[in-house]
Design a protein around this motif. Structure first.
Motif, PDB file in Angstrom:
ATOM      1  N   ASP A 151      58.084  54.787  37.080  1.00  0.00           N
ATOM      2  CA  ASP A 151      56.887  54.505  36.275  1.00  0.00           C
ATOM      3  C   ASP A 151      56.769  53.037  35.874  1.00  0.00           C
ATOM      4  O   ASP A 151      57.764  52.371  35.652  1.00  0.00           O
ATOM      5  N   TYR A 152      55.539  52.578  35.758  1.00  0.00           N
ATOM      6  CA  TYR A 152      55.299  51.284  35.124  1.00  0.00           C
ATOM      7  C   TYR A 152      54.116  51.437  34.176  1.00  0.00           C
ATOM      8  O   TYR A 152      53.243  52.299  34.368  1.00  0.00           O
ATOM      9  N   THR A 153      54.104  50.634  33.154  1.00  0.00           N
ATOM     10  CA  THR A 153      52.997  50.660  32.211  1.00  0.00           C
ATOM     11  C   THR A 153      52.836  49.274  31.600  1.00  0.00           C
ATOM     12  O   THR A 153      53.818  48.566  31.377  1.00  0.00           O
ATOM     13  N   VAL A 154      51.588  48.881  31.367  1.00  0.00           N
ATOM     14  CA  VAL A 154      51.346  47.578  30.775  1.00  0.00           C
ATOM     15  C   VAL A 154      50.080  47.645  29.912  1.00  0.00           C
ATOM     16  O   VAL A 154      49.124  48.352  30.245  1.00  0.00           O
ATOM     17  N   ASP A 155      50.127  46.950  28.783  1.00  0.00           N
ATOM     18  CA  ASP A 155      48.935  46.807  27.944  1.00  0.00           C
ATOM     19  C   ASP A 155      48.381  45.415  28.142  1.00  0.00           C
ATOM     20  O   ASP A 155      49.116  44.426  28.091  1.00  0.00           O
ATOM     21  N   THR A 156      47.079  45.332  28.346  1.00  0.00           N
ATOM     22  CA  THR A 156      46.450  44.040  28.543  1.00  0.00           C
ATOM     23  C   THR A 156      44.988  44.138  28.091  1.00  0.00           C
ATOM     24  O   THR A 156      44.663  44.973  27.239  1.00  0.00           O
ATOM     25  N   ILE A 157      44.127  43.288  28.656  1.00  0.00           N
ATOM     26  CA  ILE A 157      42.692  43.390  28.373  1.00  0.00           C
ATOM     27  C   ILE A 157      41.931  43.490  29.696  1.00  0.00           C
ATOM     28  O   ILE A 157      42.460  43.149  30.739  1.00  0.00           O
ATOM     29  N   MET A 158      40.697  43.956  29.593  1.00  0.00           N
ATOM     30  CA  MET A 158      39.841  43.962  30.780  1.00  0.00           C
ATOM     31  C   MET A 158      39.625  42.518  31.251  1.00  0.00           C
ATOM     32  O   MET A 158      39.235  41.663  30.444  1.00  0.00           O
ATOM     33  N   PRO A 159      39.887  42.219  32.519  1.00  0.00           N
ATOM     34  CA  PRO A 159      39.670  40.846  33.008  1.00  0.00           C
ATOM     35  C   PRO A 159      38.192  40.474  32.937  1.00  0.00           C
ATOM     36  O   PRO A 159      37.324  41.343  33.026  1.00  0.00           O
ATOM     37  N   GLY A 160      37.936  39.174  32.815  1.00  0.00           N
ATOM     38  CA  GLY A 160      36.558  38.700  32.860  1.00  0.00           C
ATOM     39  C   GLY A 160      36.078  38.554  34.292  1.00  0.00           C
ATOM     40  O   GLY A 160      36.849  38.678  35.245  1.00  0.00           O
ATOM     41  N   HIS A 161      34.781  38.273  34.435  1.00  0.00           N
ATOM     42  CA  HIS A 161      34.213  38.023  35.763  1.00  0.00           C
ATOM     43  C   HIS A 161      34.293  36.524  36.056  1.00  0.00           C
ATOM     44  O   HIS A 161      34.217  35.714  35.142  1.00  0.00           O
ATOM     45  N   TYR A 162      34.444  36.168  37.295  1.00  0.00           N
ATOM     46  CA  TYR A 162      34.305  34.759  37.667  1.00  0.00           C
ATOM     47  C   TYR A 162      33.458  34.664  38.932  1.00  0.00           C
ATOM     48  O   TYR A 162      33.427  35.596  39.747  1.00  0.00           O
ATOM     49  N   PRO A 163      32.727  33.561  39.086  1.00  0.00           N
ATOM     50  CA  PRO A 163      31.667  33.495  40.101  1.00  0.00           C
ATOM     51  C   PRO A 163      32.130  33.776  41.532  1.00  0.00           C
ATOM     52  O   PRO A 163      31.434  34.441  42.281  1.00  0.00           O
ATOM     53  N   ASP A 164      33.324  33.287  41.912  1.00  0.00           N
ATOM     54  CA  ASP A 164      33.745  33.465  43.305  1.00  0.00           C
ATOM     55  C   ASP A 164      33.959  34.925  43.673  1.00  0.00           C
ATOM     56  O   ASP A 164      33.728  35.328  44.803  1.00  0.00           O
ATOM     57  N   ARG A 165      34.461  35.707  42.701  1.00  0.00           N
ATOM     58  CA  ARG A 165      34.736  37.124  42.986  1.00  0.00           C
ATOM     59  C   ARG A 165      34.190  37.924  41.806  1.00  0.00           C
ATOM     60  O   ARG A 165      34.902  38.215  40.854  1.00  0.00           O
ATOM     61  N   PRO A 166      32.910  38.291  41.884  1.00  0.00           N
ATOM     62  CA  PRO A 166      32.217  38.778  40.690  1.00  0.00           C
ATOM     63  C   PRO A 166      32.458  40.246  40.315  1.00  0.00           C
ATOM     64  O   PRO A 166      31.609  40.865  39.693  1.00  0.00           O
ATOM     65  N   ALA A 167      33.596  40.814  40.694  1.00  0.00           N
ATOM     66  CA  ALA A 167      33.974  42.131  40.173  1.00  0.00           C
ATOM     67  C   ALA A 167      35.296  41.956  39.430  1.00  0.00           C
ATOM     68  O   ALA A 167      36.200  41.251  39.911  1.00  0.00           O
ATOM     69  N   GLN A 168      35.402  42.583  38.283  1.00  0.00           N
ATOM     70  CA  GLN A 168      36.657  42.492  37.518  1.00  0.00           C
ATOM     71  C   GLN A 168      37.795  43.062  38.371  1.00  0.00           C
ATOM     72  O   GLN A 168      37.617  44.120  38.999  1.00  0.00           O
ATOM     73  N   HIS A 169      38.934  42.402  38.343  1.00  0.00           N
ATOM     74  CA  HIS A 169      40.045  42.908  39.158  1.00  0.00           C
ATOM     75  C   HIS A 169      41.389  42.454  38.591  1.00  0.00           C
ATOM     76  O   HIS A 169      41.472  41.452  37.877  1.00  0.00           O
ATOM     77  N   VAL A 170      42.406  43.218  38.937  1.00  0.00           N
ATOM     78  CA  VAL A 170      43.791  42.862  38.606  1.00  0.00           C
ATOM     79  C   VAL A 170      44.541  42.761  39.926  1.00  0.00           C
ATOM     80  O   VAL A 170      44.443  43.649  40.777  1.00  0.00           O
ATOM     81  N   HIS A 171      45.264  41.663  40.096  1.00  0.00           N
ATOM     82  CA  HIS A 171      46.055  41.458  41.309  1.00  0.00           C
ATOM     83  C   HIS A 171      47.437  42.099  41.147  1.00  0.00           C
ATOM     84  O   HIS A 171      48.010  42.090  40.047  1.00  0.00           O
ATOM     85  N   TYR A 172      47.969  42.579  42.277  1.00  0.00           N
ATOM     86  CA  TYR A 172      49.297  43.178  42.305  1.00  0.00           C
ATOM     87  C   TYR A 172      50.116  42.592  43.457  1.00  0.00           C
ATOM     88  O   TYR A 172      49.566  42.344  44.535  1.00  0.00           O
ATOM     89  N   LEU A 173      51.404  42.427  43.222  1.00  0.00           N
ATOM     90  CA  LEU A 173      52.367  42.199  44.299  1.00  0.00           C
ATOM     91  C   LEU A 173      53.557  43.088  43.953  1.00  0.00           C
ATOM     92  O   LEU A 173      54.124  42.972  42.865  1.00  0.00           O
ATOM     93  N   ILE A 174      53.882  44.002  44.850  1.00  0.00           N
ATOM     94  CA  ILE A 174      54.935  44.981  44.551  1.00  0.00           C
ATOM     95  C   ILE A 174      56.037  44.831  45.591  1.00  0.00           C
ATOM     96  O   ILE A 174      55.780  44.850  46.798  1.00  0.00           O
ATOM     97  N   SER A 175      57.265  44.682  45.105  1.00  0.00           N
ATOM     98  CA  SER A 175      58.391  44.550  46.023  1.00  0.00           C
ATOM     99  C   SER A 175      59.468  45.551  45.640  1.00  0.00           C
ATOM    100  O   SER A 175      59.563  45.971  44.479  1.00  0.00           O
ATOM    101  N   ALA A 176      60.252  45.936  46.619  1.00  0.00           N
ATOM    102  CA  ALA A 176      61.384  46.844  46.366  1.00  0.00           C
ATOM    103  C   ALA A 176      62.365  46.708  47.525  1.00  0.00           C
ATOM    104  O   ALA A 176      61.931  46.516  48.669  1.00  0.00           O
ATOM    105  N   PRO A 177      63.671  46.813  47.229  1.00  0.00           N
ATOM    106  CA  PRO A 177      64.655  46.707  48.317  1.00  0.00           C
ATOM    107  C   PRO A 177      64.372  47.733  49.415  1.00  0.00           C
ATOM    108  O   PRO A 177      64.090  48.898  49.120  1.00  0.00           O
ATOM    109  N   GLY A 178      64.409  47.254  50.658  1.00  0.00           N
ATOM    110  CA  GLY A 178      64.239  48.159  51.798  1.00  0.00           C
ATOM    111  C   GLY A 178      62.795  48.536  52.091  1.00  0.00           C
ATOM    112  O   GLY A 178      62.536  49.388  52.936  1.00  0.00           O
TER     113      GLY A 178
END
Ligand code: FE2
Length: 211
Positions: A123-150
Motif C-alpha cells: 500500500d501507499y498513501t499520500v495527502d496533498t492538494i489538487m494540482p493546478g492547471h498550466y497552459p502547456d498541459r491543461p488537465a490537472q495531473h499527478v506524475h508517477y515514477l514507480i520502481s521495484a527490485p526485479g
C-alpha cells in the motif's frame, strides 16, 4: 456465470477435448479450475505515460505534502503496487510530483514532491492538494515514477474525472488534445470527511512488469 464466462468455459473445454490444453497429472475438471484460477489472477501492466520535464531526484518520503497556509483543495491518494500475478511487490518506491494550485512546479525544492516507500502489503498513501492547471498541459495531473527490485520502472500519470477539462464526460473526452494516453488514468474522485475536513479521494493501483 456470465455469458462471456460461459463462452470462455466452453472454449477451454474444447481445448482440453482436442488435447491443446493438457496435463499429465491433473484430471480434466481440476485442470479447468486451475487454468481459470490462474488466468483470473493475471493483471494487465499499468500503461506508461511521459516523464515530463519536471522530475527531480532525491524527494523526501513525505506522506503529507500539504503546505500550511497554501491554498488548494485537499486530496488523498491511495493505492497498491502489484505484479502481474496480483501479488504485492516488496521494496517498491513510488515517486509522485505535481504542480501547485497555480500550476507551477517547484524547480528549486521539493514542494509537492515525494518518494514513498511502499509498505506491506503493497500500500501507499499520500495527502496533498489538487494540482493546478498550466497552459502547456491543461488537465490537472499527478506524475508517477514507480520502481521495484526485479521489475521494470514505470512512468505514469493520473488525471481527475472531475476536471473541467473532461467536460463531465471523461469517457468521451479523455482523448481531447492528446492529453491522456489511456482511459484508466482518469480517476474517479470521491469526496470524503464531508462533515469535518472535506477532501477529494482518489485511488490508483499500479501493476508492474518483471524486468
Ligand atoms: Fe506535468
Amino acid at each position: 456465470m456470465t455469458k462471456a464466462e460461459l463462452y470462455r468455459r466452453e472454449f477451454l473445454e474444447k481445448c482440453i477435448g482436442r488435447g491443446v490444453l493438457a496435463s499429465a497429472v491433473l484430471p480434466q475438471t481440476r485442470l479447468l479450475a486451475l487454468w481459470e484460477e490462474t488466468t483470473a489472477k493475471s493483471l494487465k501492466p499499468t500503461p506508461t505515460d511521459v516523464l515530463g520535464p519536471f522530475f527531480k531526484k532525491g524527494a523526501p518520503d513525505h506522506r503529507d505534502m500539504r503546505i500550511k497556509g497554501e491554498p488548494g483543495f485537499p486530496l488523498k491518494i491511495t493505492g497498491k503496487v502489484y505484479n502481474t500475478r496480483a501479488e504485492p511487490v516488496p521494496g517498491a518506491r513510488v515517486h509522485l510530483w505535481h504542480a501547485d494550485f497555480k500550476g507551477i512546479y517547484d524547480a528549486n525544492g521539493y514542494r509537492y514532491r515525494s518518494q514513498l516507500a511502499v509498505e506491506p502489503p503493497g500500500d501507499y498513501t499520500v495527502d496533498t492538494i489538487m494540482p493546478g492547471h498550466y497552459p502547456d498541459r491543461p488537465a490537472q495531473h499527478v506524475h508517477y515514477l514507480i520502481s521495484a527490485p526485479g521489475h521494470r520502472t514505470l512512468i505514469a500519470q493520473i488525471y481527475f474525472a472531475t476536471d473541467p477539462f473532461f467536460e463531465g464526460n471523461p469517457d468521451k473526452n479523455y482523448t481531447k488534445r492528446n492529453m491522456v494516453s489511456n482511459r484508466e488514468a482518469v480517476r474517479p474522485v470521491t469526496l470524503i470527511d464531508e462533515s469535518t475536513a472535506p477532501r477529494a479521494a482518489v485511488t490508483f493501483d499500479i501493476v508492474l512488469e518483471k524486468a
